[in-house]
Scaffold this motif. Sequence first.
Motif, PDB file in Angstrom:
ATOM      1  N   VAL A   1    -120.970 -20.062  83.844  1.00  0.00           N
ATOM      2  CA  VAL A   1    -122.314 -20.282  83.312  1.00  0.00           C
ATOM      3  C   VAL A   1    -123.369 -20.301  84.415  1.00  0.00           C
ATOM      4  O   VAL A   1    -124.463 -19.747  84.259  1.00  0.00           O
ATOM      5  CB  VAL A   1    -122.372 -21.607  82.511  1.00  0.00           C
ATOM      6  CG1 VAL A   1    -123.781 -21.878  82.004  1.00  0.00           C
ATOM      7  CG2 VAL A   1    -121.387 -21.575  81.350  1.00  0.00           C
ATOM      8  N   GLY A   2    -123.049 -20.919  85.547  1.00  0.00           N
ATOM      9  CA  GLY A   2    -124.087 -21.254  86.509  1.00  0.00           C
ATOM     10  C   GLY A   2    -124.264 -20.383  87.724  1.00  0.00           C
ATOM     11  O   GLY A   2    -125.311 -20.445  88.383  1.00  0.00           O
ATOM     12  N   HIS A   3    -123.280 -19.541  88.085  1.00  0.00           N
ATOM     13  CA  HIS A   3    -123.364 -18.851  89.375  1.00  0.00           C
ATOM     14  C   HIS A   3    -124.564 -17.904  89.499  1.00  0.00           C
ATOM     15  O   HIS A   3    -125.199 -17.870  90.564  1.00  0.00           O
ATOM     16  CB  HIS A   3    -122.065 -18.084  89.663  1.00  0.00           C
ATOM     17  CG  HIS A   3    -121.960 -17.646  91.093  1.00  0.00           C
ATOM     18  ND1 HIS A   3    -121.561 -18.488  92.104  1.00  0.00           N
ATOM     19  CD2 HIS A   3    -122.235 -16.457  91.682  1.00  0.00           C
ATOM     20  CE1 HIS A   3    -121.586 -17.838  93.257  1.00  0.00           C
ATOM     21  NE2 HIS A   3    -121.990 -16.611  93.028  1.00  0.00           N
ATOM     22  N   PRO A   4    -124.925 -17.126  88.477  1.00  0.00           N
ATOM     23  CA  PRO A   4    -126.110 -16.267  88.633  1.00  0.00           C
ATOM     24  C   PRO A   4    -127.386 -17.050  88.938  1.00  0.00           C
ATOM     25  O   PRO A   4    -128.188 -16.643  89.780  1.00  0.00           O
ATOM     26  CB  PRO A   4    -126.199 -15.549  87.281  1.00  0.00           C
ATOM     27  CG  PRO A   4    -124.802 -15.554  86.759  1.00  0.00           C
ATOM     28  CD  PRO A   4    -124.234 -16.862  87.205  1.00  0.00           C
ATOM     29  N   PHE A   5    -127.585 -18.179  88.257  1.00  0.00           N
ATOM     30  CA  PHE A   5    -128.745 -19.027  88.540  1.00  0.00           C
ATOM     31  C   PHE A   5    -128.692 -19.551  89.978  1.00  0.00           C
ATOM     32  O   PHE A   5    -129.711 -19.644  90.660  1.00  0.00           O
ATOM     33  CB  PHE A   5    -128.788 -20.219  87.570  1.00  0.00           C
ATOM     34  CG  PHE A   5    -129.048 -19.848  86.142  1.00  0.00           C
ATOM     35  CD1 PHE A   5    -130.343 -19.645  85.693  1.00  0.00           C
ATOM     36  CD2 PHE A   5    -128.008 -19.718  85.241  1.00  0.00           C
ATOM     37  CE1 PHE A   5    -130.598 -19.317  84.366  1.00  0.00           C
ATOM     38  CE2 PHE A   5    -128.241 -19.386  83.920  1.00  0.00           C
ATOM     39  CZ  PHE A   5    -129.540 -19.185  83.483  1.00  0.00           C
ATOM     40  N   ASP A   6    -127.483 -19.900  90.430  1.00  0.00           N
ATOM     41  CA  ASP A   6    -127.324 -20.440  91.781  1.00  0.00           C
ATOM     42  C   ASP A   6    -127.674 -19.394  92.831  1.00  0.00           C
ATOM     43  O   ASP A   6    -128.268 -19.708  93.871  1.00  0.00           O
ATOM     44  CB  ASP A   6    -125.879 -20.914  91.974  1.00  0.00           C
ATOM     45  CG  ASP A   6    -125.692 -21.668  93.275  1.00  0.00           C
ATOM     46  OD1 ASP A   6    -126.290 -22.749  93.432  1.00  0.00           O
ATOM     47  OD2 ASP A   6    -124.963 -21.171  94.148  1.00  0.00           O
ATOM     48  N   THR A   7    -127.318 -18.139  92.585  1.00  0.00           N
ATOM     49  CA  THR A   7    -127.653 -17.059  93.519  1.00  0.00           C
ATOM     50  C   THR A   7    -129.160 -16.916  93.667  1.00  0.00           C
ATOM     51  O   THR A   7    -129.687 -16.800  94.781  1.00  0.00           O
ATOM     52  CB  THR A   7    -127.041 -15.734  93.031  1.00  0.00           C
ATOM     53  OG1 THR A   7    -125.611 -15.867  92.993  1.00  0.00           O
ATOM     54  CG2 THR A   7    -127.405 -14.584  93.958  1.00  0.00           C
ATOM     55  N   ILE A   8    -129.891 -16.933  92.555  1.00  0.00           N
ATOM     56  CA  ILE A   8    -131.354 -16.822  92.599  1.00  0.00           C
ATOM     57  C   ILE A   8    -131.956 -18.017  93.331  1.00  0.00           C
ATOM     58  O   ILE A   8    -132.849 -17.869  94.178  1.00  0.00           O
ATOM     59  CB  ILE A   8    -131.926 -16.710  91.176  1.00  0.00           C
ATOM     60  CG1 ILE A   8    -131.370 -15.466  90.458  1.00  0.00           C
ATOM     61  CG2 ILE A   8    -133.452 -16.665  91.205  1.00  0.00           C
ATOM     62  CD1 ILE A   8    -131.629 -14.160  91.182  1.00  0.00           C
TER      63      ILE A   8
ATOM     64  N   CYS B   1    -137.306 -12.443  91.921  1.00  0.00           N
ATOM     65  CA  CYS B   1    -136.045 -12.473  92.676  1.00  0.00           C
ATOM     66  C   CYS B   1    -134.912 -11.883  91.854  1.00  0.00           C
ATOM     67  O   CYS B   1    -134.114 -11.085  92.345  1.00  0.00           O
ATOM     68  CB  CYS B   1    -135.721 -13.915  93.081  1.00  0.00           C
ATOM     69  SG  CYS B   1    -134.223 -14.091  94.053  1.00  0.00           S
ATOM     70  N   LEU B   2    -134.865 -12.245  90.576  1.00  0.00           N
ATOM     71  CA  LEU B   2    -133.840 -11.704  89.681  1.00  0.00           C
ATOM     72  C   LEU B   2    -133.966 -10.192  89.556  1.00  0.00           C
ATOM     73  O   LEU B   2    -132.975  -9.458  89.691  1.00  0.00           O
ATOM     74  CB  LEU B   2    -133.970 -12.371  88.308  1.00  0.00           C
ATOM     75  CG  LEU B   2    -133.109 -11.786  87.181  1.00  0.00           C
ATOM     76  CD1 LEU B   2    -131.633 -12.011  87.455  1.00  0.00           C
ATOM     77  CD2 LEU B   2    -133.503 -12.397  85.831  1.00  0.00           C
ATOM     78  N   LEU B   3    -135.191  -9.707  89.318  1.00  0.00           N
ATOM     79  CA  LEU B   3    -135.404  -8.279  89.113  1.00  0.00           C
ATOM     80  C   LEU B   3    -135.103  -7.489  90.386  1.00  0.00           C
ATOM     81  O   LEU B   3    -134.495  -6.407  90.326  1.00  0.00           O
ATOM     82  CB  LEU B   3    -136.838  -8.023  88.645  1.00  0.00           C
ATOM     83  CG  LEU B   3    -137.193  -8.586  87.256  1.00  0.00           C
ATOM     84  CD1 LEU B   3    -138.666  -8.361  86.949  1.00  0.00           C
ATOM     85  CD2 LEU B   3    -136.313  -7.954  86.183  1.00  0.00           C
ATOM     86  N   GLN B   4    -135.537  -7.995  91.545  1.00  0.00           N
ATOM     87  CA  GLN B   4    -135.251  -7.308  92.806  1.00  0.00           C
ATOM     88  C   GLN B   4    -133.752  -7.247  93.071  1.00  0.00           C
ATOM     89  O   GLN B   4    -133.230  -6.223  93.532  1.00  0.00           O
ATOM     90  CB  GLN B   4    -135.953  -8.023  93.965  1.00  0.00           C
ATOM     91  CG  GLN B   4    -137.444  -7.757  94.073  1.00  0.00           C
ATOM     92  CD  GLN B   4    -137.972  -8.104  95.446  1.00  0.00           C
ATOM     93  OE1 GLN B   4    -137.372  -7.728  96.458  1.00  0.00           O
ATOM     94  NE2 GLN B   4    -139.092  -8.825  95.490  1.00  0.00           N
ATOM     95  N   THR B   5    -133.068  -8.334  92.788  1.00  0.00           N
ATOM     96  CA  THR B   5    -131.621  -8.378  93.015  1.00  0.00           C
ATOM     97  C   THR B   5    -130.908  -7.334  92.165  1.00  0.00           C
ATOM     98  O   THR B   5    -130.061  -6.570  92.651  1.00  0.00           O
ATOM     99  CB  THR B   5    -131.083  -9.785  92.700  1.00  0.00           C
ATOM    100  OG1 THR B   5    -131.704 -10.735  93.571  1.00  0.00           O
ATOM    101  CG2 THR B   5    -129.570  -9.840  92.895  1.00  0.00           C
ATOM    102  N   ILE B   6    -131.262  -7.281  90.875  1.00  0.00           N
ATOM    103  CA  ILE B   6    -130.607  -6.320  89.970  1.00  0.00           C
ATOM    104  C   ILE B   6    -131.014  -4.891  90.312  1.00  0.00           C
ATOM    105  O   ILE B   6    -130.175  -3.971  90.322  1.00  0.00           O
ATOM    106  CB  ILE B   6    -130.959  -6.659  88.507  1.00  0.00           C
ATOM    107  CG1 ILE B   6    -130.359  -8.015  88.122  1.00  0.00           C
ATOM    108  CG2 ILE B   6    -130.456  -5.564  87.563  1.00  0.00           C
ATOM    109  CD1 ILE B   6    -130.751  -8.495  86.742  1.00  0.00           C
TER     110      ILE B   6
END
Length: 318
Positions: free
Chosen positions: A35-42, A60-65
């Motif tokens: 559940v939490g790892h993507p949020f933790d990366t951002i 940050c999310l959009l740049q990462t993807i």
Amino acid sequence: MSSSEKGDADKGSGGTVRLKGFAAGTASGLTKLVVGHPFDTIKLRMQCSNPGTYKGPLDCLLQTIRHEGPRALYKGASPPAVGWAISDAMLLGSLHNYRLWWQGWENGAGWGKEGATKEGLRPLSLRGHVLAGMMAGWTVCVIATPIEGLKAKLQMQTIGPKLYTGPIDCARQIIRANGVQGLWRGFGATLLFRSWFGAMFGSYEVLMRGFRSVPEGSRWKVSEGQANFLAGGIGSNAFWLGSFPFDAVKNRLMADSPSNPRYPTWMSAARQIWSEGGIRAVYRGFVPCLLRAFPTNASALFVWETTMRFMGAEQLAK
């Protein structure tokens, strides 16, 4: 059965109950990862990147993807896949034991002498819940520090040449530069950060008592599982409100270069963060942290408490 045999049986039962707390914690840790790892990366990228790299969590999310693909949100997930299972087993297993021990102390049995049964015992005080949470946080630091250090370094690998091919290579480079003790860099900041588990589990208990006090038949009455979910999510927000500055310092130290560190001490990391914009810099990445905190911890504590009930391991007096 003689009294001595009965005592031995009770002691064995108590030992089983205590071990079940660690088993239930493993299930909680794996839930946190999914559940939490993507949020933790951002969150971590916003905390540790140069000011101005990202306009906000969505950017940050959009740049990462855009630059690295959706799988990049799970960068550094290998250490937590094992690590969160182990660390939550230690965190929640030790929490369970500390609660039982404090309950024994408050009921006159002495520290660590409480048996497996809860009949006739006074409920553990809120102070006991806070102290048990704090001590559980300190206990887990021993294994959480190297796991989070590897995770932080891998999560900060964005575009361009990769410094580490994976967690094993990352650990090898840390040990080569700083010895085995280098894996525990940031231990002091981690202790300060995880002390706030006292606030989390204290507020969790306050909320659980509130949910249980709602009269049967009321439209506001919720099941025990629903109460676990809601109290876990809200309690995690209390944890992060106080602990986030320590998390920011911890992550700066852990994401630092092992061979050419920018921050010699945790105080130097704290001063650098403050120089980048004061309190706003300290709480940079707080929004994705809160967005992550509720569903991750609500789900994790729901799984832990449900598993404990399924195994018949919850022995605290209510």
